[in-house]
Design an enzyme around this catalytic site. Structure first.
Site, PDB file in Angstrom:
ATOM      1  N   ASP A  23      -1.720   1.106  -4.008  1.00  0.00           N
ATOM      2  CA  ASP A  23      -2.876  -0.056  -4.535  1.00  0.00           C
ATOM      3  C   ASP A  23      -4.035   0.519  -4.783  1.00  0.00           C
ATOM      4  OD1 ASP A  23      -3.224   0.287  -1.525  1.00  0.00           O
ATOM      5  OD2 ASP A  23      -3.987  -1.851  -0.767  1.00  0.00           O
ATOM      6  N   ASP A  77      -6.952   1.230  -3.205  1.00  0.00           N
ATOM      7  CA  ASP A  77      -8.065   1.332  -2.056  1.00  0.00           C
ATOM      8  C   ASP A  77      -8.082   2.364  -1.003  1.00  0.00           C
ATOM      9  OD1 ASP A  77      -6.404   1.087  -0.423  1.00  0.00           O
ATOM     10  OD2 ASP A  77      -6.811  -0.893   0.598  1.00  0.00           O
ATOM     11  N   SER A  82       0.709  -1.110  -0.078  1.00  0.00           N
ATOM     12  CA  SER A  82      -0.019   0.009   0.251  1.00  0.00           C
ATOM     13  C   SER A  82       0.999   1.193  -0.270  1.00  0.00           C
ATOM     14  CB  SER A  82      -1.121   0.066   1.286  1.00  0.00           C
ATOM     15  OG  SER A  82      -1.458   0.889   1.386  1.00  0.00           O
ATOM     16  N   ASP A 104      -3.723   6.221  -2.933  1.00  0.00           N
ATOM     17  CA  ASP A 104      -2.498   5.860  -2.885  1.00  0.00           C
ATOM     18  C   ASP A 104      -1.578   4.493  -3.471  1.00  0.00           C
ATOM     19  OD1 ASP A 104      -4.535   4.110  -1.335  1.00  0.00           O
ATOM     20  OD2 ASP A 104      -3.469   3.462   0.295  1.00  0.00           O
TER      21      ASP A 104
END
Length: 458
Positions: free
Chosen positions: A244, A246, A101, A242
């Site tokens: 990744d 999510d 992340s 961010d």
């Protein structure tokens, strides 16, 4: 037989650590074997972010899964939400996203889900997987290894994202999109082709060298690139993600960063128009604005402990249409109760188009009604002791105290939440008031003096 090992990468909600000291190809392989031994599944979705170590870890994980007899649907480079979507949509027995992340370069990790994209965390299977990994306790390899099937086509995922909005209502808003060299760039390029928005992309190339810094817009120093590009292009809206993706973060047309807290109420209001009378889940850190907006829109606001595993579990229990955390995690019932970093900005673009209002106009009134401190972190020696000491200070004033997650202490004109981090010796403070920014500032200073430490980050 695999020899026993010790691990440090298993955390409360996921797997995370430095590569190769805490997480390496051997551990990734073992996780693949352990996952099949524990879940007894036949098919797993695997995706990875743009970090330099991710392809190697993915290959080792896939080897472990296939040698245990499972088939792998390989999504390749993608976002965590694509693993959530893929696991559910493709009816797989589980899914693994390789990502750290927003952690610094040199870190990597994994987020795991079981069937229907239900999270696997400490008390729902992650601890059992860790035990197997450390003991080398796996079912025997199968005579025939599982197959690896490439599933790089994002069409079903993109089509699903577009079901949350009416594309025909979108105006040609100018949107500044900053993937921060994270994994979202290719997805934004696909969405661009389907939307009548004028989307300007900066830092769009996924690059694990992080030439513009680690994609983590929660850090104020990481926002300047987005802000200056937004102003330079005269964009109506700025979005950053961010690594990744999510989580997504919003900037209004003036370049101002909008606290995630105010997006929760806004998104809840929009989804309640589409699904009248529904339940909305929120975290306990900042609540007054969300509760007021949800109730005014005819919905039911329900508080849950902070953290994706808790929010998702409560959403399923209540059949809630939406759940939001002030940390920019937004969860949707029709997205397998999972968090998405693309659905929120699509909804906001739709609202701006339909209402004719800027993002500033949509949130200014709420910010004024319920000003907040944002989350402030303090490094302390004794998290629990510090919380109890501060509570003891305020108890003589007879506040309402809630212990859903740490403590939430509520007075008539202001409230605060104080909780410990799950992973570090940090106290996390949030303060909000009814229309008095100066009161928020005063109370932050007051609590800070009781903590006896300086803010580690804001």
């Amino acid at each position: 037989m695999h020899s026993p090992i010790q691990t440090r990468c298993f955390k409360a909600y996921d797997i995370r650590g430095q590569v190769p000291a805490d997480l390496n190809d051997d551990i990734a392989y073992r996780i693949g074997r352990a996952l099949v031994s524990e879940l007894h599944g036949k098919t797993y979705v695997v995706g990875r972010d743009m970090r330099l170590e991710s392809p190697g870890l993915a290959a080792a994980l896939i080897k472990g899964l296939t040698e245990a007899g499972a088939d792998v649907l390989d999504l390749g480079l993608c976002g965590t939400e694509e693993v959530y979507f893929g696991t559910s949509h493709l009816k797989a027995d589980g899914g693994i996203m390789i990502t750290a992340s927003h952690n610094p370069k040199g870190y990597n990790g994994m987020k795991l889900v079981r069937e229907h994209s239900k999270p696997i965390s400490g008390d729902t299977g992650l601890e059992a997987i860790r035990t197997r990994v450390e003991a080398g306790d796996f079912a025997d390899k199968t005579a025939t290894a599982g197959k690896v099937i490439e599933a790089f086509d994002k069409t079903a995922y993109i089509d699903h994202l577009l079901t949350y909005i009416d594309v025909k209502t979108l105006k040609p808003l100018k949107v500044l999109a900053d993937p921060g060299n994270g994994a979202v760039g290719p997805t934004i390029e696909l969405l661009k082709k389907k939307l009548p928005l004028d989307i300007i992309v900066i830092n769009g190339e996924p690059d694990g060298n992080f030439p513009n810094g680690v994609p983590n817009p929660l850090l104020p120093e990481n926002r300047e690139l987005t802000r200056s590009a937004l102003l330079e292009h005269g964009a109506d809206l700025g979005i950053a993600w961010d690594g990744d993706f999510d989580r997504c973060f919003f900037f209004d047309g003036t370049g101002r960063f909008i606290e995630g807290y105010y997006l929760v109420g806004l998104l809840a209001e929009m989804l309640l128009k589409k699904h009248p009378g529904s339940k909305i889940i929120h975290d306990p850190r900042l609540t007054w604005n969300t509760i007021e907006q949800v109730e005014a829109a005819g919905g039911v606001a329900i508080q849950s402990k902070t953290g994706h595993a808790f929010i998702k579990e409560r959403m399923r229990l209540e059949d809630a249409v939406y759940g939001g955390e002030m940390s920019a995690h937004h969860y949707f019932r029709d997205f397998a109760y999972c968090d998405s970093g693309n659905i929120p900005w699509l909804l906001v673009a739709e609202l701006m188009s339909v209402s004719g209002k800027s993002l500033a106009q949509l949130v200014d009134e709420r910010i004024e009604a319920f000003p907040c401190s944002g989350e402030i972190n303090y490094q302390v020696e004794d998290v629990k002791g510090s919380i109890e000491k501060i509570l003891a200070h305020y108890l003589p004033q007879s506040p309402h105290v809630d212990r859903t997650d740490g403590i939430s202490v509520e007075f008539k004109e202001w409230r605060f939440s104080l909780r410990g981090s799950n992973t570090e010796p940090l106290l996390r403070l949030n303060v909000e008031s009814r229309g008095q920014q100066s009161l928020v500032n005063d109370k932050v200073a007051e609590i800070e003096s009781l903590i006896g430490g300086k803010a580690a980050s804001h």
